[in-house]
Design a protein around this motif. Structure first.
Motif, PDB file in Angstrom:
ATOM      1  N   VAL A  99       0.836  -1.208   0.000  1.00 39.84           N
ATOM      2  CA  VAL A  99       0.000   0.000   0.000  1.00 39.84           C
ATOM      3  C   VAL A  99       0.870   1.258   0.000  1.00 39.84           C
ATOM      4  N   LEU A 100       1.745   1.391   1.008  1.00 42.68           N
ATOM      5  CA  LEU A 100       2.500   2.641   1.159  1.00 42.68           C
ATOM      6  C   LEU A 100       3.685   2.733   0.204  1.00 42.68           C
ATOM      7  N   GLY A 101       4.171   1.582  -0.276  1.00 38.94           N
ATOM      8  CA  GLY A 101       5.326   1.604  -1.162  1.00 38.94           C
ATOM      9  C   GLY A 101       4.950   1.748  -2.620  1.00 38.94           C
ATOM     10  N   GLY A 102       3.677   1.922  -2.946  1.00 41.88           N
ATOM     11  CA  GLY A 102       3.313   2.077  -4.355  1.00 41.88           C
ATOM     12  C   GLY A 102       1.812   2.107  -4.602  1.00 41.88           C
TER      13      GLY A 102
ATOM     14  N   LEU B 187      16.163  10.796  -9.637  1.00 42.81           N
ATOM     15  CA  LEU B 187      15.388   9.595  -9.954  1.00 42.81           C
ATOM     16  C   LEU B 187      16.331   8.495 -10.445  1.00 42.81           C
ATOM     17  N   THR B 188      17.254   8.846 -11.353  1.00 39.57           N
ATOM     18  CA  THR B 188      18.217   7.871 -11.859  1.00 39.57           C
ATOM     19  C   THR B 188      19.068   7.322 -10.722  1.00 39.57           C
ATOM     20  N   ALA B 194      18.556   0.752  -6.923  1.00 39.25           N
ATOM     21  CA  ALA B 194      17.504  -0.070  -6.320  1.00 39.25           C
ATOM     22  C   ALA B 194      17.177  -1.258  -7.221  1.00 39.25           C
ATOM     23  N   LEU B 195      17.004  -1.003  -8.524  1.00 41.77           N
ATOM     24  CA  LEU B 195      16.672  -2.090  -9.448  1.00 41.77           C
ATOM     25  C   LEU B 195      17.838  -3.065  -9.582  1.00 41.77           C
ATOM     26  N   ALA B 196      19.072  -2.520  -9.613  1.00 47.52           N
ATOM     27  CA  ALA B 196      20.237  -3.393  -9.713  1.00 47.52           C
ATOM     28  C   ALA B 196      20.316  -4.302  -8.495  1.00 47.52           C
ATOM     29  N   LEU B 197      20.083  -3.745  -7.313  1.00 54.59           N
ATOM     30  CA  LEU B 197      20.134  -4.549  -6.087  1.00 54.59           C
ATOM     31  C   LEU B 197      19.054  -5.625  -6.108  1.00 54.59           C
ATOM     32  N   LEU B 198      17.852  -5.263  -6.612  1.00 52.98           N
ATOM     33  CA  LEU B 198      16.749  -6.224  -6.659  1.00 52.98           C
ATOM     34  C   LEU B 198      17.066  -7.365  -7.614  1.00 52.98           C
ATOM     35  N   PHE B 356      11.017   4.077  -4.636  1.00 50.14           N
ATOM     36  CA  PHE B 356      12.371   3.553  -4.433  1.00 50.14           C
ATOM     37  C   PHE B 356      12.880   3.636  -2.991  1.00 50.14           C
ATOM     38  N   PRO B 357      12.586   4.707  -2.232  1.00 46.91           N
ATOM     39  CA  PRO B 357      12.988   4.673  -0.817  1.00 46.91           C
ATOM     40  C   PRO B 357      12.397   3.466  -0.091  1.00 46.91           C
ATOM     41  N   ALA B 358      11.165   3.045  -0.471  1.00 48.12           N
ATOM     42  CA  ALA B 358      10.548   1.878   0.167  1.00 48.12           C
ATOM     43  C   ALA B 358      11.364   0.630  -0.125  1.00 48.12           C
ATOM     44  N   ILE B 359      11.835   0.491  -1.383  1.00 47.33           N
ATOM     45  CA  ILE B 359      12.659  -0.669  -1.745  1.00 47.33           C
ATOM     46  C   ILE B 359      13.943  -0.679  -0.916  1.00 47.33           C
ATOM     47  N   PHE B 360      14.569   0.505  -0.774  1.00 49.68           N
ATOM     48  CA  PHE B 360      15.804   0.571   0.008  1.00 49.68           C
ATOM     49  C   PHE B 360      15.554   0.214   1.472  1.00 49.68           C
ATOM     50  N   ALA B 361      14.398   0.607   2.016  1.00 48.16           N
ATOM     51  CA  ALA B 361      14.103   0.292   3.413  1.00 48.16           C
ATOM     52  C   ALA B 361      14.024  -1.225   3.614  1.00 48.16           C
ATOM     53  N   VAL B 362      13.339  -1.910   2.693  1.00 47.62           N
ATOM     54  CA  VAL B 362      13.194  -3.367   2.811  1.00 47.62           C
ATOM     55  C   VAL B 362      14.545  -4.054   2.628  1.00 47.62           C
ATOM     56  N   LEU B 363      15.289  -3.641   1.581  1.00 53.05           N
ATOM     57  CA  LEU B 363      16.595  -4.254   1.337  1.00 53.05           C
ATOM     58  C   LEU B 363      17.533  -3.992   2.520  1.00 53.05           C
TER      59      LEU B 363
END
Lengths: 134, 577
Positions: A99-102, B187-188, B194-198, B356-363
Motif C-alpha cells: 500500500v504505502l510503497g506504491g 530519480l536515476t 535499487a533495481l540493480a540490487l533487486l 524507491f525509498p521503500a525498496i531501500f528500506a526493505v533491502l
C-alpha cells in the motif's frame, strides 16, 4: 507606474528604469470582452454567474480532496481496529509495503488528472455562458 | 572508505549545477528574467524543476533510513509529501497564479491590503525555510563523511559555498534548468541502484519479514562500533573480534554467549553468515511484525499511534502548500491552467520517485542489519550499493547514490535560500538585483554556520517539523484567503501568530527534550494535529469578530483569484514586483 511596454511574446521595447516588477497581466484573448468586475457591479445576471463560478470551482476541489483525505485516513484506522490487517501479506510481501510503497499512489495521481480535466471543462462552459450573455 | 569514484561523482554534480546555472545567466538578459524566469517555462520543464527542488535530503536519504529503523509506517511521510501536491493542485495552484502574487508575503499583502501581515509573513518564510535548510546542510555533511571519509564540516561548507555562489550569480532562470536536471538525476540515482540490487543480488526470502523474526546477517558481516555499546546476543555466536570486548583485548575468534557484552569504541566484530544480528541498548530493533505495521512510531515507540500517524498525515498533506520555496515556482507558469497541469505532473513525478525509498528500506532490513547495531540507518541508501559485493559495479552505483544525495541537498537548499534572500531583500534591504545578491550571501553565511551546529539532530525529524509549521501558518492563510471572502488581515495575523508560534514552540520544546512519553510526546512531537485546527479556528473566529476590516474590494480580489484568463478585469489587482 513604469510598466515595461511588452508586445505579446516580444522583447521589451521601452525600459523606463531598472525596476524589477512582474510583466503586466496578460492581454485578454478576446479584444472586446467586457471587464468582469464592471459586469459584476452593473448586471445581476453576470453577478450570479460569477458567484456560481467560484462555487462550482470549490465543488470540484472538494470532490477531489475529500476522497483523497478519506483514502489516506482509512488504512491507519483499519490497522488500529483490526491489528491483523497490519500484519497481512500479499504474495509474500507485507500489505503495508504494497500500500504505502506504491499502491496508494495511482489513485492519488488519477484524482489529480481527473481534477484538471473536470475543472478545465467547467471553466470552458462558464466562459461560453458569459460570452453568449454579451 | 574514501572512494575516488564517489568524489568524482559529487564534483561532477557540483560542476554540472554551476555550468547549467551559468547557461541560465546568459539566457536571462533583463532584471525581470533574472527574478521570475520570464514566465515562459513550459509545464513539463516546470514540473521537473518543482520536483527537483522538492526532493530533499529527507526524501533521498531520510525516508528509507527512517522506514528501515522505525518500520514501514514511516513511509507515510513519503505518501504525505506526494499527496500534498493534490491539495496544492485542487485548492491553490491556479488561483495563486491568476492572482499574480510572486511570494506568500505578496499574496498576504495583496489579498488583505495589510503591510503588517506582509511582515508577519516574511518572518514565517524565514522560520519555515530555516528549519528546512539546516537538515539539508547536515545531510551534505553526513554524505561526504560517510561516502567520502572527510570530516563533517567539509560537506556543510562545500554546499553552503556552491549554493550561495549559484544563487547570487544565476538568479532563477539558471535555477529552473538546474532544478529540472536535478529531478532526473535524483530519480536515476535512486532507481538504478535499487533495481540493480533487486535483480542482481541474491536476497534472503521475504519470509524474513514475517512474525517474530529479527534481522539476520545474510552473509559474513563486519560491524564497526563507532562508540562504546552494550551488545546483546539472542543465541551464542562465534565472531572474529578486533578490539576490546568486556575489557579484554582480542584479535581473533571469540565465542560470545547469549548475554550482554560491553564493546569499546572502534571495536570490529565480524559475524558469520546466518547469525542473528545483535541488539544494542541505544536502539530498539523491531521484530518483523512490529516493523511492518502501518502506524507511525515516535522515537521507535508506539505512543498513541493513530494520533501520531494522523499528525504526520496532516502536517505533510497540508504543509506542502505552505512551503515558500515551492510556491514561488508557480509564478513561472504561463497562466492558471498551466499551473494546474504543472502540479498534476509533479504529483506523478513524485509518485514515481517515492517507490524507491521503500525498496531501500526493505533491502536495508534484509541485507544490512549492522546499520541497526551502529545506529547509521540514515545512510542505508549510500551504504547498500557498496556492500552488495558488486565489485566495480558496486563502486559506480555507490558513486551514483552519493551524486544523487548531493543533488538533493543542492537543489532544495538553493530553492530555500532564494526564498529567504528574496524575503530579506524585499522587506529589509530594498528591491533590486544588488540587494538580492547581498541577501543571498548573508543567508548563505548564517545558514552554513548554523549547519555546522546541528550535527546531532535527525534529518527527517527537522524536515517534518518544517512541514508542521507551514501547515499551521501559511496553509490556513492561503486556503481561507483563496476560498473565503470573510477573511480579515486581523484574523489572518492572529492565526499566523498563534498557529505558527504554537507549532514552533512545540518543535523547540521537543528539541529541548520536553515530553518523551504519553500524550505530551505526541502533542509536542507531532504538533500539527492540534496547531492546524488552532490556526484555522483563530483565523475564522477573529475574522468574524472584525468584519469591518474585510477589504472593501474583496469581490474584485476573489474574481482576480478565480476568473479564467479569457475573462478580463478592468485593472490589475496586485502590483507585485
Amino acid at each position: 507606474m513604469t510598466h515595461v511596454v511588452r508586445p505579446e511574446g516580444g522583447a521589451p521595447e521601452v525600459r523606463a528604469r531598472e525596476v524589477i516588477r512582474s510583466p503586466e497581466r496578460r492581454v485578454p484573448a478576446i479584444p472586446n470582452s467586457p471587464a468582469a468586475d464592471d459586469l459584476y457591479e452593473q448586471d445581476e445576471y453576470a453577478r450570479t454567474l460569477l458567484r456560481s463560478l467560484i462555487r462550482a470551482q470549490l465543488a470540484v476541489t472538494l470532490s477531489v480532496l475529500i476522497p483523497a483525505a478519506a483514502l489516506l485516513c482509512l488504512y491507519p484506522l483499519l490497522a488500529v481496529l483490526f491489528p491483523a490487517l497490519g500484519r497481512a501479506h500479499i504474495a509474500g510481501m507485507p500489505l503495508t509495503l504494497v500500500v504505502l510503497g506504491g499502491g496508494i499512489y495511482p489513485p492519488l495521481v488519477i484524482l489529480g488528472f481527473w481534477y484538471v480535466r473536470r475543472t478545465e471543462r467547467m471553466e470552458q462552459r462558464f466562459v461560453d455562458l458569459l460570452e453568449s450573455h454579451d | 572508505m574514501t572512494e575516488p569514484a564517489s568524489i568524482v561523482a559529487v564534483v561532477a554534480v557540483t560542476v554540472a549545477t554551476v555550468a547549467i546555472g551559468a547557461r541560465g545567466v546568459r539566457v536571462s538578459r533583463t532584471p525581470e528574467d533574472f527574478l521570475v524566469a520570464a514566465r515562459r517555462v513550459p509545464p513539463t520543464l516546470n514540473a521537473s524543476a518543482i520536483s527537483g527542488e522538492y526532493l530533499s535530503a529527507a526524501s533521498f536519504l531520510g525516508i528509507a533510513g527512517l522506514a528501515m529503523l522505525d518500520g514501514l509506517g514511516a513511509l507515510w511521510y513519503a505518501v504525505g509529501y506526494a499527496a500534498g501536491y493534490l491539495v496544492l493542485l485542487a485548492a491553490v495552484a491556479a488561483p495563486l497564479r491568476r492572482f499574480g502574487a510572486y511570494t506568500i508575503p505578496d499574496f498576504a499583502e495583496g489579498r488583505l491590503n495589510s503591510p503588517v501581515l506582509r511582515r508577519a509573513g516574511t518572518v514565517m518564510v524565514l522560520v519555515i525555510c530555516g528549519f528546512y535548510l539546516l537538515p539539508q546542510l547536515k545531510g551534505a555533511g553526513l554524505t561526504l563523511q560517510v561516502a567520502l571519509g572527510g570530516p563533517y564540516w567539509v560537506g556543510v561548507v562545500v554546499l553552503g559555498v556552491v549554493v550561495t555562489g549559484v544563487i547570487s550569480s544565476g538568479g532563477m532562470k539558471g535555477i529552473t534548468f538546474v532544478q529540472a536536471f536535478q529531478y532526473w538525476l535524483k530519480l536515476t540515482a535512486i532507481a538504478i541502484p535499487a533495481l540493480a540490487l533487486l535483480m542482481v543480488v541474491h536476497h534472503p526470502p521475504l519470509t524474513a519479514l514475517e512474525g517474530t523474526a529479527t534481522p539476520t546477517f545474510h552473509r559474513i558481516t563486519r560491524v564497526e562500533f563507532p562508540d562504546a555499546e552494550f551488545v546483546t546476543l539472542a543465541v551464542p555466536t562465534t565472531v572474529r573480534a578486533d578490539g576490546v570486548v568486556g575489557g579484554v583485548r582480542y584479535d581473533g575468534p571469540l565465542t560470545l554467549d547469549a548475554t550482554q557484552h560491553r564493546v569499546s569504541a572502534r571495536t570490529v566484530l565480524t559475524f558469520p553468515a546466518g547469525s542473528r544480528a545483535p541488539t544494542v541498548t541505544s536502539e530498539a530493533v523491531l521484530t518483523a511484525s512490529q516493523w511492518e505495521s502501518p502506524l507511525v512510531r515516535l522515537n521507535g515507540k508506539l505512543i498513541h499511534p493513530l494520533a501520531a500517524t494522523y499528525g504526520i498525515l496532516l502536517a505533510t498533506f497540508l504543509g506542502a502548500i505552505g512551503l515558500p520555496h515551492i510556491l514561488v515556482r508557480f509564478y513561472t507558469n504561463r497562466d492558471g491552467p498551466a499551473a494546474r497541469r504543472t502540479t498534476a505532473l509533479v504529483l506523478l513525478l513524485l509518485a514515481c520517485f517515492y517507490v524507491f525509498p521503500a525498496i531501500f528500506a526493505v533491502l536495508g532490513r534484509l541485507e544490512a542489519p549492522q546499520l541497526y547495531t551502529t545506529g547509521q540507518t540514515d545512510s542505508v541508501v549510500l551504504v547498500l550499493p557498496r556492500m552488495a559485493s558488486f565489485g566495480l559495479l558496486g563502486v559506480l552505483l555507490a558513486a551514483l547514490t552519493a551524486a544523487g544525495a548531493f543533488a538533493a541537498f543542492l537543489s532544495t537548499s538553493s530553492g530555500l535560500m532564494i526564498s529567504m534572500a528574496g524575503a530579506l531583500s524585499h522587506d529589509l534591504l530594498g528591491q533590486g538585483v544588488k540587494a538580492f545578491r547581498l541577501s543571498a550571501v548573508g543567508t548563505g553565511v548564517v545558514a552554513t554556520v548554523l549547519g555546522l551546529l546541528v550535527g546531532g539532530i535527525a534529518i527527517n525529524v527537522l524536515v517534518g517539523w518544517a512541514f508542521a509549521i507551514a501547515a499551521s501558518s501559511f496553509c490556513p492563510l492561503l486556503l481561507l484567503g483563496i476560498w473565503w471572502a470573510g477573511l480579515t488581515w486581523k484574523g489572518a495575523l492572529c492565526g499566523l501568530a498563534l498557529g505558527g508560534g504554537a507549532s514552533s514552540a512545540a518543535v523547540i520544546a521537543t528539541m529541548a527534550g520536553v515530553g518523551t512519553t504519553g500524550w505530551p510526546a505526541v502533542l509536542l512531537g507531532e504538533p500539527a494535529i492540534w496547531t492546524v485546527p488552532l490556526a484555522f479556528i483563530t483565523m475564522i473566529g477573529v475574522s468574524l469578530l472584525t468584519r469591518s476590516s474585510v477589504p472593501a474590494d474583496v469581490t474584485r480580489k476573489l474574481l482576480a483569484l478565480h476568473l479564467p484568463e479569457r475573462i478580463r478585469l478592468s485593472d490589475q489587482v496586485v502590483d507585485s514586483r
